[in-house]
Design an enzyme around this catalytic site. Structure first.
Site, PDB file in Angstrom:
ATOM      1  N   PRO A  46       0.788  -1.030  -0.027  1.00 43.82           N
ATOM      2  CA  PRO A  46       0.114  -0.012  -0.138  1.00 43.82           C
ATOM      3  C   PRO A  46       0.706   1.241   0.144  1.00 43.82           C
ATOM      4  CG  PRO A  46      -0.594  -1.514   1.786  1.00 43.82           C
ATOM      5  CD  PRO A  46       0.592  -2.013   1.147  1.00 43.82           C
ATOM      6  N   GLY A  99       0.008   4.420   4.484  1.00 45.43           N
ATOM      7  CA  GLY A  99      -0.064   3.896   5.941  1.00 45.43           C
ATOM      8  C   GLY A  99      -0.049   4.670   7.037  1.00 45.43           C
ATOM      9  N   LEU A 100       0.429   3.916   8.040  1.00 48.59           N
ATOM     10  CA  LEU A 100       0.387   4.609   9.464  1.00 48.59           C
ATOM     11  C   LEU A 100       1.790   4.489   9.815  1.00 48.59           C
ATOM     12  CD1 LEU A 100      -1.244   5.742  12.148  1.00 48.59           C
ATOM     13  CD2 LEU A 100      -1.237   3.441  12.850  1.00 48.59           C
ATOM     14  N   TYR A 122      11.108   1.990  18.338  1.00 48.02           N
ATOM     15  CA  TYR A 122      10.287   2.815  18.853  1.00 48.02           C
ATOM     16  C   TYR A 122       9.447   1.912  19.825  1.00 48.02           C
ATOM     17  CZ  TYR A 122      10.061   4.451  13.873  1.00 48.02           C
ATOM     18  OH  TYR A 122      10.362   5.254  12.591  1.00 48.02           O
ATOM     19  N   HIS A 152      17.833   1.044   9.776  1.00 46.22           N
ATOM     20  CA  HIS A 152      17.305   2.303  10.222  1.00 46.22           C
ATOM     21  C   HIS A 152      18.125   3.559   9.679  1.00 46.22           C
ATOM     22  CE1 HIS A 152      14.288   3.874  13.293  1.00 46.22           C
ATOM     23  NE2 HIS A 152      14.568   4.782  12.610  1.00 46.22           N
TER      24      HIS A 152
HETATM   25  P1  NAP Z   1       4.469  13.093  10.629  1.00 48.14           P
HETATM   26  O1  NAP Z   1       3.657  11.988  10.114  1.00 48.14           O
HETATM   27  O2  NAP Z   1       5.246  14.181   9.615  1.00 48.14           O
HETATM   28  O3  NAP Z   1       3.480  14.078  11.499  1.00 48.14           O
HETATM   29  C1  NAP Z   1       2.927  13.306  12.715  1.00 48.14           C
HETATM   30  C2  NAP Z   1       2.220  14.580  13.399  1.00 48.14           C
HETATM   31  O4  NAP Z   1       1.002  14.877  12.577  1.00 48.14           O
HETATM   32  C3  NAP Z   1       1.432  13.886  14.733  1.00 48.14           C
HETATM   33  O5  NAP Z   1       1.651  15.185  15.665  1.00 48.14           O
HETATM   34  C4  NAP Z   1      -0.026  13.960  14.155  1.00 48.14           C
HETATM   35  O6  NAP Z   1      -0.898  14.186  15.448  1.00 48.14           O
HETATM   36  C5  NAP Z   1      -0.042  14.999  13.106  1.00 48.14           C
HETATM   37  N1  NAP Z   1      -1.017  14.601  12.011  1.00 48.14           N
HETATM   38  C6  NAP Z   1      -1.354  13.150  11.452  1.00 48.14           C
HETATM   39  N2  NAP Z   1      -2.270  13.305  10.406  1.00 48.14           N
HETATM   40  C7  NAP Z   1      -2.871  14.716  10.776  1.00 48.14           C
HETATM   41  C8  NAP Z   1      -4.105  15.192  10.223  1.00 48.14           C
HETATM   42  N3  NAP Z   1      -4.714  14.346   9.345  1.00 48.14           N
HETATM   43  N4  NAP Z   1      -4.200  16.606  10.637  1.00 48.14           N
HETATM   44  C9  NAP Z   1      -3.539  17.082  11.340  1.00 48.14           C
HETATM   45  N5  NAP Z   1      -2.459  16.635  11.956  1.00 48.14           N
HETATM   46  C10 NAP Z   1      -2.092  15.369  11.818  1.00 48.14           C
HETATM   47  O7  NAP Z   1       5.485  12.636  11.578  1.00 48.14           O
HETATM   48  P2  NAP Z   1       5.985  11.178  12.188  1.00 48.14           P
HETATM   49  O8  NAP Z   1       4.960  10.290  12.693  1.00 48.14           O
HETATM   50  O9  NAP Z   1       7.193  11.538  13.047  1.00 48.14           O
HETATM   51  O10 NAP Z   1       6.587  10.421  10.787  1.00 48.14           O
HETATM   52  C11 NAP Z   1       5.779   9.533  10.143  1.00 48.14           C
HETATM   53  C12 NAP Z   1       6.344   8.164  10.521  1.00 48.14           C
HETATM   54  O11 NAP Z   1       7.477   8.019   9.682  1.00 48.14           O
HETATM   55  C13 NAP Z   1       6.760   7.793  11.835  1.00 48.14           C
HETATM   56  O12 NAP Z   1       5.664   7.648  12.618  1.00 48.14           O
HETATM   57  C14 NAP Z   1       7.840   6.767  11.656  1.00 48.14           C
HETATM   58  O13 NAP Z   1       6.733   5.457  11.474  1.00 48.14           O
HETATM   59  C15 NAP Z   1       8.515   6.803  10.102  1.00 48.14           C
HETATM   60  N6  NAP Z   1       9.791   7.702  10.462  1.00 48.14           N
HETATM   61  C16 NAP Z   1      10.940   6.912  10.094  1.00 48.14           C
HETATM   62  C17 NAP Z   1      11.941   7.608  10.203  1.00 48.14           C
HETATM   63  C18 NAP Z   1      13.416   6.827   9.670  1.00 48.14           C
HETATM   64  O14 NAP Z   1      14.315   7.356  10.017  1.00 48.14           O
HETATM   65  N7  NAP Z   1      13.088   5.940   8.997  1.00 48.14           N
HETATM   66  C19 NAP Z   1      12.210   8.925  11.033  1.00 48.14           C
HETATM   67  C20 NAP Z   1      11.080   9.372  11.519  1.00 48.14           C
HETATM   68  C21 NAP Z   1       9.787   8.901  11.034  1.00 48.14           C
HETATM   69  P3  NAP Z   1      -2.239  13.285  15.826  1.00 48.14           P
HETATM   70  O15 NAP Z   1      -1.373  12.158  16.682  1.00 48.14           O
HETATM   71  O16 NAP Z   1      -2.789  14.331  16.898  1.00 48.14           O
HETATM   72  O17 NAP Z   1      -2.779  12.960  14.656  1.00 48.14           O
END
Ligand code: NAP
Length: 304
Positions: A52, A55-56, A87, A143
């Site tokens: 997909p 995702g989440l 995580y 990672h």
């Molecule tokens: P993000 O997705 O850019 O932002 C998350 C923020 O957005 C949360 O505060 C969330 O709040 C808000 N949000 C989500 N949907 C929304 C909507 N429809 N309207 C308003 N606000 C919204 O940041 P992230 O979660 O840190 O990054 C995404 C994913 O990428 C991570 O969860 C992780 O799985 C992955 N990641 C990977 C790495 C890597 O090194 N590979 C690094 C960082 C992250 P609410 O909780 O209130 O919805």
């Protein structure tokens, strides 16, 4: 004498360069380009598996919050979950998937090895499988780049061969990192997960990786916690959202999808999770895509 040493050194450098180039070519030749399908909401990866494109992300979601968010995603029809050893929530992800009643083969689970696990990667993969308890892992990423990443990737390749993992991938590999890494591995990655959002578009690396046949997936698609509010309040994004009667978050996610980048927005809010999944029923015009492209500030929100 000096001249002979110089010639020998020159030959060594040329042989290494030739080997690297041919291994790189091999990696990209063996890879067929990922096929992005906005109608189905999936991408066909060079590994032969379908993933997909929405995702989440579960970074910073703790036990029950993580369980509830994954449950909300699966109930709303979402099928891709991104977790990681770092995580500390793989067990909650697995518990929610098992409790959901959604057939295992319909769910796509990504997890990651952290650099402090690279020296014992075979064991770390088994531990991830035990914590998730979902039979197999769809996608296992390194990672971050590290001095011993190729050896750790070798452990993922072994897990792919014996069916414990389906696709081997990397995260935080940009042009320099992927060029250094590909010649050292035998199985080309299927996907690279990098920081990407309207303020950090990194089109050069994104197109380079896509050109190698690798799918690209955005982390921090909404800018990342602490930056999300500012990005969602951007005047151009809000204007485009109003024109389509969609939310700013949906516009940003849609923009990435339309440029062939998969997204894993993080959320602990079921309403946001449902909203994000509903980014497939509208289309940005060429002019809107261009307007968002012009928002790029090369503003990276994390160091890796
Ligand atoms: P993000 O997705 O850019 O932002 C998350 C923020 O957005 C949360 O505060 C969330 O709040 C808000 N949000 C989500 N949907 C929304 C909507 N429809 N309207 C308003 N606000 C919204 O940041 P992230 O979660 O840190 O990054 C995404 C994913 O990428 C991570 O969860 C992780 O799985 C992955 N990641 C990977 C790495 C890597 O090194 N590979 C690094 C960082 C992250 P609410 O909780 O209130 O919805």
């Amino acid at each position: 004498m000096k001249r002979r040493v110089f010639c020998l050194l020159l030959m060594l450098v040329m042989t290494t360069a030739l080997f690297s180039v041919s291994a790189l070519a091999e990696a990209s030749e063996s890879a067929s380009a990922p096929v992005f399908d906005l109608e189905q909401g999936t991408v066909l990866l060079n590994s032969g598996y379908t993933m997909p494109i929405m995702g989440l992300g579960t970074y910073s979601l703790t036990d029950e919050e993580c369980y509830n968010s994954v449950t909300a995603l699966l109930e709303a029809g979402g099928r891709l979950i991104d977790t990681a050893y770092m995580y500390h929530n793989e067990a909650s992800v697995g518990r929610a998937v098992r409790a959901s009643g959604v057939p295992r083969e319909e769910v796509f689970i990504t997890t990651k090895l952290y650099p402090n696990q690279y020296d014992n990667a075979d064991r770390a993969i088994d531990e991830a499988l035990r914590r998730l308890d979902t039979g197999y892992i769809d996608m296992m990423l390194l990672h971050h780049p590290a001095h011993n990443d190729a050896a750790a990737y070798g452990a993922i390749e072994r897990a792919v061969r014996d069916g414990r993992v389906r696709c081997a991938n990397v995260s935080c590999y940009y042009i320099r990192e992927i060029d250094r890494f590909l010649p050292k591995v035998s199985l080309a990655p299927a996907l690279v997960q990098n920081e990407l959002h309207p303020y950090y578009q990194d089109s050069r690396a994104t197109q380079y990786l896509q050109g190698l046949g690798l799918a690209v997936q955005a982390w921090y698609p909404l800018g990342g916690r602490g930056y999300t509010e500012r990005l969602l309040a951007d005047g151009i994004i809000r204007e485009i959202a109003a024109a389509h009667q969609k939310s700013p978050a949906q516009v940003i996610l849609r923009w990435n999808l339309q440029r062939g980048v998969a997204v894993i927005p993080g959320s602990g809010n079921p309403e946001h999770i449902r909203e994000n999944l509903s980014s497939f029923d509208f289309e940005l015009t060429g002019a809107e895509m261009e307007a968002i492209r012009n928002l790029n500030r090369d503003e990276k929100h994390d160091w890796y």
